[in-house]
Design a protein around this motif. Structure first.
Motif, PDB file in Angstrom:
ATOM      1  N   UNK A  65      64.640   6.661 -15.901  1.00  0.00           N
ATOM      2  CA  UNK A  65      63.978   5.377 -15.675  1.00  0.00           C
ATOM      3  C   UNK A  65      62.938   5.205 -16.783  1.00  0.00           C
ATOM      4  N   UNK A  66      63.193   4.266 -17.679  1.00  0.00           N
ATOM      5  CA  UNK A  66      62.311   4.087 -18.835  1.00  0.00           C
ATOM      6  C   UNK A  66      60.887   3.736 -18.422  1.00  0.00           C
ATOM      7  N   UNK A  67      60.732   3.097 -17.264  1.00  0.00           N
ATOM      8  CA  UNK A  67      59.393   2.723 -16.817  1.00  0.00           C
ATOM      9  C   UNK A  67      58.594   3.934 -16.338  1.00  0.00           C
ATOM     10  N   UNK A  68      59.302   5.011 -15.939  1.00  0.00           N
ATOM     11  CA  UNK A  68      58.621   6.199 -15.410  1.00  0.00           C
ATOM     12  C   UNK A  68      58.387   7.262 -16.473  1.00  0.00           C
ATOM     13  N   UNK A  69      58.974   7.101 -17.647  1.00  0.00           N
ATOM     14  CA  UNK A  69      58.886   8.109 -18.703  1.00  0.00           C
ATOM     15  C   UNK A  69      57.968   7.608 -19.805  1.00  0.00           C
ATOM     16  N   UNK A  70      57.087   8.496 -20.267  1.00  0.00           N
ATOM     17  CA  UNK A  70      56.167   8.145 -21.348  1.00  0.00           C
ATOM     18  C   UNK A  70      56.356   9.110 -22.505  1.00  0.00           C
ATOM     19  N   UNK A  71      56.478   8.578 -23.695  1.00  0.00           N
ATOM     20  CA  UNK A  71      56.656   9.413 -24.885  1.00  0.00           C
ATOM     21  C   UNK A  71      55.401  10.243 -25.162  1.00  0.00           C
ATOM     22  N   UNK A  72      54.267   9.831 -24.576  1.00  0.00           N
ATOM     23  CA  UNK A  72      53.024  10.585 -24.743  1.00  0.00           C
ATOM     24  C   UNK A  72      53.154  11.967 -24.104  1.00  0.00           C
ATOM     25  N   UNK A  73      54.008  12.078 -23.093  1.00  0.00           N
ATOM     26  CA  UNK A  73      54.188  13.342 -22.375  1.00  0.00           C
ATOM     27  C   UNK A  73      55.260  14.229 -23.006  1.00  0.00           C
TER      28      UNK A  73
END
Length: 312
Positions: A65-73
């Motif tokens: 889910x792209x909304x739940x994933x952050x590239x910062x993490x």
């Protein structure tokens, strides 16, 4: 004057009650549980099965889910907590910032589905071919077995790679390649078991009554070949999962939108030289547990259905 009791309940007092007869499946279960290794493997597989098919429930995050994933993490170490969301990543994150534990749960589900579906379809095709070869014999047997010999003479991984290179990526194309690779194993083993059953009196009696060939093969011969089918099906399921993981690792199996364990290992392979081992190692451990548990179950089933192997 002493009189005899006419109460049937009193007559049975003190007499040993014979144990109820064991059904074939209860005997198989009892023999299987005698091996602690096989029992442990069954428990491991059951746990993997539950977390795989309950991935949306057990996963801390939907890793796709792209909304739940952050590239910062991205590339967080195991046990790290996300500064953005505050979420604890038990096994860390991958290069795209996805929670690795969640990705493994979803990857297990896809790997199991591909392995089980391809094994079931190959079982149906191979069983039909093996029964037909044993029952009809002659030219039918010669033709089918030459095809099987040709198939088995080629490395399975090579055939699968050629097929996927021609068909392209996709779940349906991977399933088709695995079915084509596997069906010959079932045909060979079922033919051997069916040839033994062909010589028995019950088959000769059924043929003497003029029963249709399909009824004799599937209602009389096939039930007595179930031991061979169960063992072959179990081992071939593990083989299919391994093949799919290999093809996905090489980049010609499942697409990125349907990642299996093999693709998760491939995604972290480039990070191995940067000490971010967890991105590939943990999916690899999950794959080893899955394939290893199925193989151990299959090996024990082989001994249960053929006790002579336990004496070797």
């Amino acid at each position: 004057m002493k009189t005899e009791s006419l109460n049937p309940k009193e007559e049975g007092v003190g007499q040993a009650v014979p144990p109820p007869p064991q059904t074939p499946w209860s005997r198989i279960r009892k023999q299987f549980m005698l091996s602690k290794t096989a029992t442990a493997a069954l428990v491991v597989f059951a746990l993997l099965f539950v977390v795989a098919w309950g991935a949306p429930v057990f996963s801390p995050q939907n890793p796709y889910d792209l909304a739940a994933v952050s590239i910062v993490d991205a590339e967080l170490a195991p046990g790290a907590r996300s500064e953005a969301s505050g979420m604890l990543h038990v096994l860390g994150t991958d290069g795209a910032g996805r929670d690795l534990l969640s990705a493994i749960f979803y990857g297990l589900r896809i790997s199991m589905a591909v392995g089980l579906l391809s094994a079931m379809a190959a079982l149906c095709i191979g069983t039909t071919a093996g029964l037909a070869a044993a029952y009809f014999g002659g030219r039918v047997d010669a033709f089918l077995m030459r095809v099987v010999d040709l198939q088995l003479s080629l490395p399975a991984i090579l055939v699968a790679l050629v097929l996927l290179a021609s068909l392209g990526q996709g779940v349906d194309k991977t399933l088709l390649a695995l079915i084509i690779v596997q069906w010959a194993y079932y045909a060979r083993n079922v033919r051997g078991a069916a040839l033994v059953e062909q010589q028995k009196e019950y088959v000769e009696a059924a043929m003497g009554q003029g029963l249709p060939a399909g009824r004799i093969m599937f209602r009389h011969v096939l039930p007595n070949c179930m031991g061979t089918l169960i063992v072959t099906g179990t081992l071939q399921t593990a083989h299919a999962i391994s093949l799919e993981a290999t093809m996905s690792f090489l980049g010609i199996g499942l697409p990125q939108t349907e990642p299996s364990l093999g693709l998760l290992i491939a995604n972290g392979f480039e990070y191995m030289l940067t000490n971010k081992y967890w991105i590939s190692v943990y999916p690899g451990i999950a794959l080893v547990l899955l394939v290893g548990s199925i193989n151990l179950i299959g090996d024990r089933l082989r001994v249960v259905f053929n006790p002579k192997l336990d004496q070797v």
